[in-house]
Design a protein around this motif. Sequence first.
Motif, PDB file in Angstrom:
ATOM      1  N   PHE A 196     -18.675  12.830   7.879  1.00  0.00           N
ATOM      2  CA  PHE A 196     -18.805  14.142   8.090  1.00  0.00           C
ATOM      3  C   PHE A 196     -16.602  14.706   8.267  1.00  0.00           C
ATOM      4  O   PHE A 196     -16.887  14.441   9.486  1.00  0.00           O
ATOM      5  N   GLY A 197     -15.846  16.180   7.329  1.00  0.00           N
ATOM      6  CA  GLY A 197     -15.239  16.784   8.090  1.00  0.00           C
ATOM      7  C   GLY A 197     -13.797  16.003   8.354  1.00  0.00           C
ATOM      8  O   GLY A 197     -12.949  16.068   8.886  1.00  0.00           O
ATOM      9  N   GLN A 198     -13.585  15.064   7.581  1.00  0.00           N
ATOM     10  CA  GLN A 198     -12.667  14.105   7.902  1.00  0.00           C
ATOM     11  C   GLN A 198     -11.842  13.638   6.078  1.00  0.00           C
ATOM     12  O   GLN A 198     -12.803  13.732   5.700  1.00  0.00           O
ATOM     13  N   LYS A 199     -10.483  14.027   5.576  1.00  0.00           N
ATOM     14  CA  LYS A 199      -9.935  13.349   4.756  1.00  0.00           C
ATOM     15  C   LYS A 199     -10.439  11.620   4.624  1.00  0.00           C
ATOM     16  O   LYS A 199     -10.723  11.386   5.572  1.00  0.00           O
ATOM     17  N   GLU A 200     -10.125  11.231   3.397  1.00  0.00           N
ATOM     18  CA  GLU A 200     -10.003  10.578   3.296  1.00  0.00           C
ATOM     19  C   GLU A 200      -9.369   9.668   2.097  1.00  0.00           C
ATOM     20  O   GLU A 200      -9.071  10.282   0.578  1.00  0.00           O
ATOM     21  N   TYR A 201      -8.756   7.956   2.440  1.00  0.00           N
ATOM     22  CA  TYR A 201      -7.954   8.007   1.865  1.00  0.00           C
ATOM     23  C   TYR A 201      -8.552   6.188   1.185  1.00  0.00           C
ATOM     24  O   TYR A 201      -8.403   5.611   2.191  1.00  0.00           O
ATOM     25  N   ARG A 202      -8.102   5.989   0.463  1.00  0.00           N
ATOM     26  CA  ARG A 202      -8.689   4.948   0.162  1.00  0.00           C
ATOM     27  C   ARG A 202      -6.983   3.838  -0.918  1.00  0.00           C
ATOM     28  O   ARG A 202      -6.253   4.287  -1.434  1.00  0.00           O
ATOM     29  N   LEU A 203      -6.979   2.653  -0.208  1.00  0.00           N
ATOM     30  CA  LEU A 203      -6.242   1.767  -1.050  1.00  0.00           C
ATOM     31  C   LEU A 203      -7.337   0.505  -1.206  1.00  0.00           C
ATOM     32  O   LEU A 203      -7.986   0.098  -0.604  1.00  0.00           O
ATOM     33  N   ASN A 204      -7.039  -0.229  -1.948  1.00  0.00           N
ATOM     34  CA  ASN A 204      -7.044  -1.753  -3.538  1.00  0.00           C
ATOM     35  C   ASN A 204      -6.254  -2.637  -3.365  1.00  0.00           C
ATOM     36  O   ASN A 204      -4.421  -2.344  -3.511  1.00  0.00           O
ATOM     37  N   SER A 205      -6.693  -3.680  -3.012  1.00  0.00           N
ATOM     38  CA  SER A 205      -6.515  -4.730  -3.656  1.00  0.00           C
ATOM     39  C   SER A 205      -5.473  -4.807  -4.713  1.00  0.00           C
ATOM     40  O   SER A 205      -5.891  -4.533  -6.150  1.00  0.00           O
ATOM     41  N   PRO A 206      -3.742  -5.586  -4.935  1.00  0.00           N
ATOM     42  CA  PRO A 206      -3.768  -5.636  -6.430  1.00  0.00           C
ATOM     43  C   PRO A 206      -4.696  -6.184  -7.628  1.00  0.00           C
ATOM     44  O   PRO A 206      -5.356  -5.272  -8.877  1.00  0.00           O
ATOM     45  N   ASP A 207      -5.349  -7.303  -7.453  1.00  0.00           N
ATOM     46  CA  ASP A 207      -7.099  -7.722  -8.137  1.00  0.00           C
ATOM     47  C   ASP A 207      -7.729  -6.907  -7.947  1.00  0.00           C
ATOM     48  O   ASP A 207      -8.557  -6.730  -8.884  1.00  0.00           O
ATOM     49  N   GLY A 208      -8.197  -5.130  -7.354  1.00  0.00           N
ATOM     50  CA  GLY A 208      -9.052  -4.585  -7.388  1.00  0.00           C
ATOM     51  C   GLY A 208     -10.466  -4.695  -6.508  1.00  0.00           C
ATOM     52  O   GLY A 208     -11.242  -4.413  -6.268  1.00  0.00           O
ATOM     53  N   LYS A 209     -10.327  -6.339  -5.607  1.00  0.00           N
ATOM     54  CA  LYS A 209     -11.810  -6.048  -5.043  1.00  0.00           C
ATOM     55  C   LYS A 209     -11.635  -6.595  -3.881  1.00  0.00           C
ATOM     56  O   LYS A 209     -12.571  -5.971  -3.400  1.00  0.00           O
ATOM     57  N   LEU A 210     -10.774  -6.182  -2.945  1.00  0.00           N
ATOM     58  CA  LEU A 210     -10.937  -5.672  -2.033  1.00  0.00           C
ATOM     59  C   LEU A 210     -10.162  -3.979  -2.055  1.00  0.00           C
ATOM     60  O   LEU A 210      -9.433  -3.504  -2.459  1.00  0.00           O
ATOM     61  N   GLU A 211     -10.740  -3.294  -0.998  1.00  0.00           N
ATOM     62  CA  GLU A 211     -10.576  -1.617  -0.429  1.00  0.00           C
ATOM     63  C   GLU A 211     -10.859  -0.927   1.312  1.00  0.00           C
ATOM     64  O   GLU A 211     -11.907  -1.339   1.991  1.00  0.00           O
ATOM     65  N   VAL A 212      -9.769  -0.866   1.049  1.00  0.00           N
ATOM     66  CA  VAL A 212      -9.581  -0.373   2.434  1.00  0.00           C
ATOM     67  C   VAL A 212     -10.375   1.033   2.744  1.00  0.00           C
ATOM     68  O   VAL A 212      -9.161   1.850   1.066  1.00  0.00           O
ATOM     69  N   THR A 213     -10.660   1.768   3.062  1.00  0.00           N
ATOM     70  CA  THR A 213     -11.110   3.557   3.442  1.00  0.00           C
ATOM     71  C   THR A 213     -10.933   4.049   4.254  1.00  0.00           C
ATOM     72  O   THR A 213     -11.131   3.538   5.856  1.00  0.00           O
ATOM     73  N   LEU A 214      -9.885   4.805   4.388  1.00  0.00           N
ATOM     74  CA  LEU A 214      -9.123   5.410   5.442  1.00  0.00           C
ATOM     75  C   LEU A 214      -9.574   6.908   6.185  1.00  0.00           C
ATOM     76  O   LEU A 214      -9.740   7.359   5.002  1.00  0.00           O
ATOM     77  N   TYR A 215     -10.152   7.188   7.484  1.00  0.00           N
ATOM     78  CA  TYR A 215     -10.543   8.552   7.246  1.00  0.00           C
ATOM     79  C   TYR A 215      -9.373   8.646   8.546  1.00  0.00           C
ATOM     80  O   TYR A 215      -9.355   8.381   9.892  1.00  0.00           O
ATOM     81  N   ILE A 216      -9.437  10.550   8.508  1.00  0.00           N
ATOM     82  CA  ILE A 216      -8.958  11.464   8.923  1.00  0.00           C
ATOM     83  C   ILE A 216      -9.394  12.133   9.394  1.00  0.00           C
ATOM     84  O   ILE A 216      -9.581  13.258   8.461  1.00  0.00           O
ATOM     85  N   GLY A 217      -9.381  12.843  11.049  1.00  0.00           N
ATOM     86  CA  GLY A 217      -9.964  13.642  11.628  1.00  0.00           C
ATOM     87  C   GLY A 217      -9.763  13.735  13.171  1.00  0.00           C
ATOM     88  O   GLY A 217      -8.031  13.411  13.251  1.00  0.00           O
ATOM     89  N   ASP A 218     -10.162  14.157  13.448  1.00  0.00           N
ATOM     90  CA  ASP A 218     -10.022  14.196  15.506  1.00  0.00           C
ATOM     91  C   ASP A 218      -9.417  12.716  15.663  1.00  0.00           C
ATOM     92  O   ASP A 218      -8.739  13.055  16.316  1.00  0.00           O
ATOM     93  N   GLU A 242     -11.767   1.832   7.415  1.00  0.00           N
ATOM     94  CA  GLU A 242     -13.821   0.401   7.049  1.00  0.00           C
ATOM     95  C   GLU A 242     -12.717  -0.279   5.536  1.00  0.00           C
ATOM     96  O   GLU A 242     -12.390   0.029   4.187  1.00  0.00           O
ATOM     97  N   LEU A 243     -12.864  -1.707   5.869  1.00  0.00           N
ATOM     98  CA  LEU A 243     -12.982  -2.789   4.578  1.00  0.00           C
ATOM     99  C   LEU A 243     -13.740  -3.204   3.911  1.00  0.00           C
ATOM    100  O   LEU A 243     -14.899  -3.354   4.730  1.00  0.00           O
ATOM    101  N   THR A 244     -13.419  -3.642   2.667  1.00  0.00           N
ATOM    102  CA  THR A 244     -14.731  -3.636   1.669  1.00  0.00           C
ATOM    103  C   THR A 244     -14.094  -4.053   0.633  1.00  0.00           C
ATOM    104  O   THR A 244     -13.385  -4.437   0.574  1.00  0.00           O
ATOM    105  N   GLU A 245     -15.245  -5.607   0.489  1.00  0.00           N
ATOM    106  CA  GLU A 245     -14.248  -6.432  -1.065  1.00  0.00           C
ATOM    107  C   GLU A 245     -15.976  -6.208  -1.481  1.00  0.00           C
ATOM    108  O   GLU A 245     -16.978  -7.144  -1.431  1.00  0.00           O
ATOM    109  N   GLU A 246     -15.525  -6.274  -3.160  1.00  0.00           N
ATOM    110  CA  GLU A 246     -16.441  -6.272  -4.099  1.00  0.00           C
ATOM    111  C   GLU A 246     -17.423  -4.850  -3.114  1.00  0.00           C
ATOM    112  O   GLU A 246     -18.441  -5.260  -3.870  1.00  0.00           O
ATOM    113  N   GLY A 247     -17.250  -4.377  -2.764  1.00  0.00           N
ATOM    114  CA  GLY A 247     -18.339  -3.619  -2.393  1.00  0.00           C
ATOM    115  C   GLY A 247     -19.067  -3.482  -0.839  1.00  0.00           C
ATOM    116  O   GLY A 247     -20.027  -2.979  -0.271  1.00  0.00           O
ATOM    117  N   HIS A 248     -18.963  -5.142  -0.562  1.00  0.00           N
ATOM    118  CA  HIS A 248     -19.353  -5.497   0.701  1.00  0.00           C
ATOM    119  C   HIS A 248     -18.548  -5.015   1.832  1.00  0.00           C
ATOM    120  O   HIS A 248     -17.500  -5.364   1.620  1.00  0.00           O
TER     121      HIS A 248
END
Length: 140
Positions: free
Chosen positions: A2-24, A29-35
Amino acid sequence: MFGQKEYRLNSPDGKLEVTLYIGDRITYELTEEGHTLVAPSPLSVHLDNGTVWGNGSHLKRVSHRQANEVIPSPFYKRSEVKDVYNEMTLSFREHFNLIFRMYNEGMAYRFAATGNRPFKVTTKKPPSTSTRTTNRLFLM
């Protein structure tokens, strides 16, 4: 988060995703196919002058790029190596960038100074929480 901006970046094959939360603070967070591979974890660098990159930092802009290159490797078992990744650069007013790269095999990140004053890093806070064993995290 809550209260933070969120930015996402995926691996070229789309299986890995990093989500960055920028606030204070900066958290990712790093996920692989939703895990979840790395639960939300703060990132920061403490400098010898008392500055902390990642706490109370102000985002100026975000840029993206993709790479699909071949690097000659005369001293490796292969004559060339493919370098394929997606990259996101977050530029901050406090004179640093945070650069994330997503490969199909893992993730890498680094802090990069954009100012011209000398400094020393006293502490770099790496990720602290992993929900399952992974070898997919690389520091550049």
